[in-house]
Design an enzyme around this catalytic site. Structure first.
Site, PDB file in Angstrom:
ATOM      1  N   ARG A  74       9.326  19.549 -12.870  1.00  0.00           N
ATOM      2  CA  ARG A  74      10.584  19.413 -13.600  1.00  0.00           C
ATOM      3  C   ARG A  74      10.851  17.945 -13.871  1.00  0.00           C
ATOM      4  O   ARG A  74      10.728  17.106 -12.972  1.00  0.00           O
ATOM      5  CB  ARG A  74      11.745  20.036 -12.808  1.00  0.00           C
ATOM      6  CG  ARG A  74      11.601  21.538 -12.651  1.00  0.00           C
ATOM      7  CD  ARG A  74      12.755  22.176 -11.919  1.00  0.00           C
ATOM      8  NE  ARG A  74      12.486  23.592 -11.668  1.00  0.00           N
ATOM      9  CZ  ARG A  74      13.258  24.388 -10.947  1.00  0.00           C
ATOM     10  NH1 ARG A  74      14.359  23.896 -10.397  1.00  0.00           N
ATOM     11  NH2 ARG A  74      12.945  25.658 -10.769  1.00  0.00           N
ATOM     12  N   ASP A 129       8.777  31.102  -3.705  1.00  0.00           N
ATOM     13  CA  ASP A 129       9.469  31.983  -4.634  1.00  0.00           C
ATOM     14  C   ASP A 129       9.236  33.452  -4.318  1.00  0.00           C
ATOM     15  O   ASP A 129       8.221  33.822  -3.717  1.00  0.00           O
ATOM     16  CB  ASP A 129       8.963  31.718  -6.046  1.00  0.00           C
ATOM     17  CG  ASP A 129      10.090  31.315  -6.986  1.00  0.00           C
ATOM     18  OD1 ASP A 129      11.207  31.805  -6.782  1.00  0.00           O
ATOM     19  OD2 ASP A 129       9.847  30.522  -7.903  1.00  0.00           O
ATOM     20  N   HIS A 167      15.890  37.202  -7.581  1.00  0.00           N
ATOM     21  CA  HIS A 167      15.068  36.008  -7.377  1.00  0.00           C
ATOM     22  C   HIS A 167      15.494  35.393  -6.040  1.00  0.00           C
ATOM     23  O   HIS A 167      16.696  35.254  -5.792  1.00  0.00           O
ATOM     24  CB  HIS A 167      15.317  34.941  -8.442  1.00  0.00           C
ATOM     25  CG  HIS A 167      15.256  35.408  -9.863  1.00  0.00           C
ATOM     26  ND1 HIS A 167      14.424  34.836 -10.802  1.00  0.00           N
ATOM     27  CD2 HIS A 167      15.955  36.369 -10.527  1.00  0.00           C
ATOM     28  CE1 HIS A 167      14.616  35.416 -11.980  1.00  0.00           C
ATOM     29  NE2 HIS A 167      15.541  36.349 -11.833  1.00  0.00           N
TER      30      HIS A 167
END
Length: 547
Positions: free
Chosen positions: A269, A289, A418
């Site tokens: 990022r 994740d 998520h």
């Protein structure tokens, strides 16, 4: 914007002036003014004129970002000073405790955080209700400086940050061991709970992010790779779109749900250079994740499972935490009715799990595709850090046309949860280093024991001890340097190695080791097999204490 750098003496002078202003008990009076009047008041202050222009154009804050509310230009007056300020303030300066404030330091700061703008000097200070609170804060701040993960990372040879790769850590052998131990624990716990690990491409064509909505909402934070006028690739900034593709590879039935997919891919990022800070703010990181595809009636039960997983992870490290609800942001996708339904689920879940009123609500802080529950950790210095997050998403499955066959044979859309528990592994490690002051729990310590022979006469026996420990799965080193024993012990303590096993002539004859802890406790001599049993018990239990 000053003609010379400020000095510590300048800060002392400013503090004296602050206390004099407090003593005057000057009231603060507010006034809303027009842009034209504001320009007249601050005609000789170019930075203020730029802020006024931003407010006049439709509401930009001091960082140049849009604000939701209608622009209001207000000024506050106190004694002889009138300044452009949003407010509010205390009624008068006398309400401030002169014994509970302190200016801390000065640092360079680009105007509005933009490296293309002028470099200014920013004065950092702190103010409290009482002198006791200030003293406690200053002590914690001193502790924070001693625990700074950047310094400890260098000293413990965990990671390196190089100017040729800003915000992209080099993991050194010790740091790689630490990272791998955390990931091994993550895999073990998730596999037990029915998660299936996947890997997906680190470079994706922009079309993937156009479908997901990230191209519209997140493009400025992505690293882009133009290939030609028609094609742009992106370094992967998040795993969600890839999980949607994996889900859609097969026809799914309600019997397949919950489908729990996990991954720990490397993400990138783009951050402004001025915001990078050690491991706490990076541009390349791993994230633990997971994307769980559920039916709507499975949401609450699945959140309960994730809360249990959160407790497992944070209790292992002795970390306290609380939850924070992030609601619909201004740039949301989808319809308001679905958002309200999703937020309703999360409020009920949090009321039941944490207790009504026992969690924070951050209005507008949700992801653009769904509301979220953030995991806010408190470290040893009583600082709060947002770590993991658990998001409820009705939108991405819709955008990717994800379906499953319901019990009645109809096609329905799954809901996606998520979650990340560690969050960024880099950030988690940085905070764990500071929380423990580098004295990591034995089970993740890069080196768990060091064998220290008193002299070369014990070199062969020291090698035997090291071999025994390695066979028992203990990460061990042998210090066969020419230093004196006390220097070797001191070196091991500075490296935060949990166990120091000193061997001299007596230990070699009796088949024992003399055990010292990094806490400076001395456990005395014990048979090697007894030490192995003790150490393995501590490691296997993932205990916080050494013995």
């Amino acid at each position: 914007d000053l003609p010379r750098p400020l000095t510590p003496e300048d800060l002392e002078t400013i503090e004296i002036r602050m206390r004099a202003i407090i003593g005057g008990a000057h009231p603060f009076s507010a006034r809303v003014v027009s842009a034209e009047e504001a320009r007249g008041l601050f005609a000789d202050q170019p930075y203020k004129l730029e802020l006024i222009a931003g407010l006049e154009q439709g509401g930009l804050d001091e960082n140049g970002n849009p604000v939701d509310e209608a622009p209001v230009i207000s000024v506050y007056t106190q004694d002889t000073l009138t300044d452009l300020c949003r407010g509010p303030h205390v009624a008068h300066t006398g309400e401030i405790n002169p014994d509970a404030l302190k200016l801390l330091n000065v640092a360079g700061a680009y105007w509005r955080g933009d490296e293309n703008q002028p470099m200014l000097q920013r004065v950092y200070g702190t103010a409290w209700r009482s002198a006791e609170e200030l003293e406690e804060y200053l002590e914690l701040r001193e502790q924070a400086e001693k625990r700074d993960h950047r310094r400890l990372g260098r000293e413990l040879e965990l990671f390196h940050l190089d100017p040729t790769a800003p915000g992209m850590p080099y993991w050194l052998p010790n740091g790689t061991t630490l990272l791998n131990q955390l990931l091994a624990f993550w895999r073990e716990e998730h596999e037990m709970r029915g998660y299936q690990e996947i890997l997906s491409p680190l470079v994706n064509e922009r079309r993937l992010y156009e479908i997901s909505g990230h191209w519209e909402h997140y493009r400025e934070d992505m690293f882009l790779i133009p290939v030609n006028e028609h094609t742009t690739y992106c370094l992967k900034p998040m795993n969600c779109p890839n999980a949607m593709i994996v889900y859609n590879l097969k026809t799914r039935s309600y019997r397949d749900l919950p489908l729990r997919l996990s991954d720990s891919d490397t993400l990138h990022r783009h951050e402004r250079s001025g915001t990078l800070h050690g491991l706490l703010r990076v541009q390349e990181f791993k994230q633990d994740d997971a994307h769980i595809f559920v039916t709507e009636d499975q949401i609450e039960e699945e959140y309960a499972r994730i809360f249990d997983l959160t407790e497992r992870f944070y209790s292992i490290f002795g970390l306290s935490y609380h939850f924070r609800l992030g609601t619909r942001p201004a740039d949301f996708v989808g319809d308001i009715e679905t958002w309200e339904k999703a937020e309703g689920y999360l409020r009920r879940i949090l009321d039941q799990h944490a207790g009504a009123g026992n969690y924070q609500v951050e209005v507008g802080d949700g992801a653009f595709y769904g509301p979220k529950v953030d995991i806010v950790m408190q470290d040893a210095m009583k600082r709060d850090w947002q770590m993991g997050t658990i998001q409820l998403d009705f939108q991405l499955p819709r955008r990717f046309d994800c379906k499953y066959t319901a019990a009645d044979g109809t096609q329905k859309q799954p809901v996606v949860i998520h979650h990340v528990i560690y969050g960024s592994l880099e950030r988690f490690i940085g905070l764990l280093i500071e929380h423990t002051a580098g004295a990591l729990p034995v089970w993740i310590a890069p080196v768990q024991a060091v064998v220290i022979p008193i002299s070369q006469k014990q070199a062969d026996y020291a090698q035997q001890v090291r071999k025994q420990l390695r066979l028992a799965g203990i990460r061990v080193e042998l210090d066969d340097s020419g230093e004196r024993m006390n220097a070797k012990i001191r070196s091991a303590q500075l490296r935060k190695i949990p166990y120091m096993l000193v061997v001299g002539g007596r230990e070699a004859e009796s088949g024992t080791v003399s055990v010292r802890l990094r806490t400076e406790d001395d456990l005395g001599a014990m048979p090697v097999i007894d030490f192995i049993e003790m150490a393995r018990g501590t490691i296997d239990q993932k205990a916080l204490e050494l013995a």
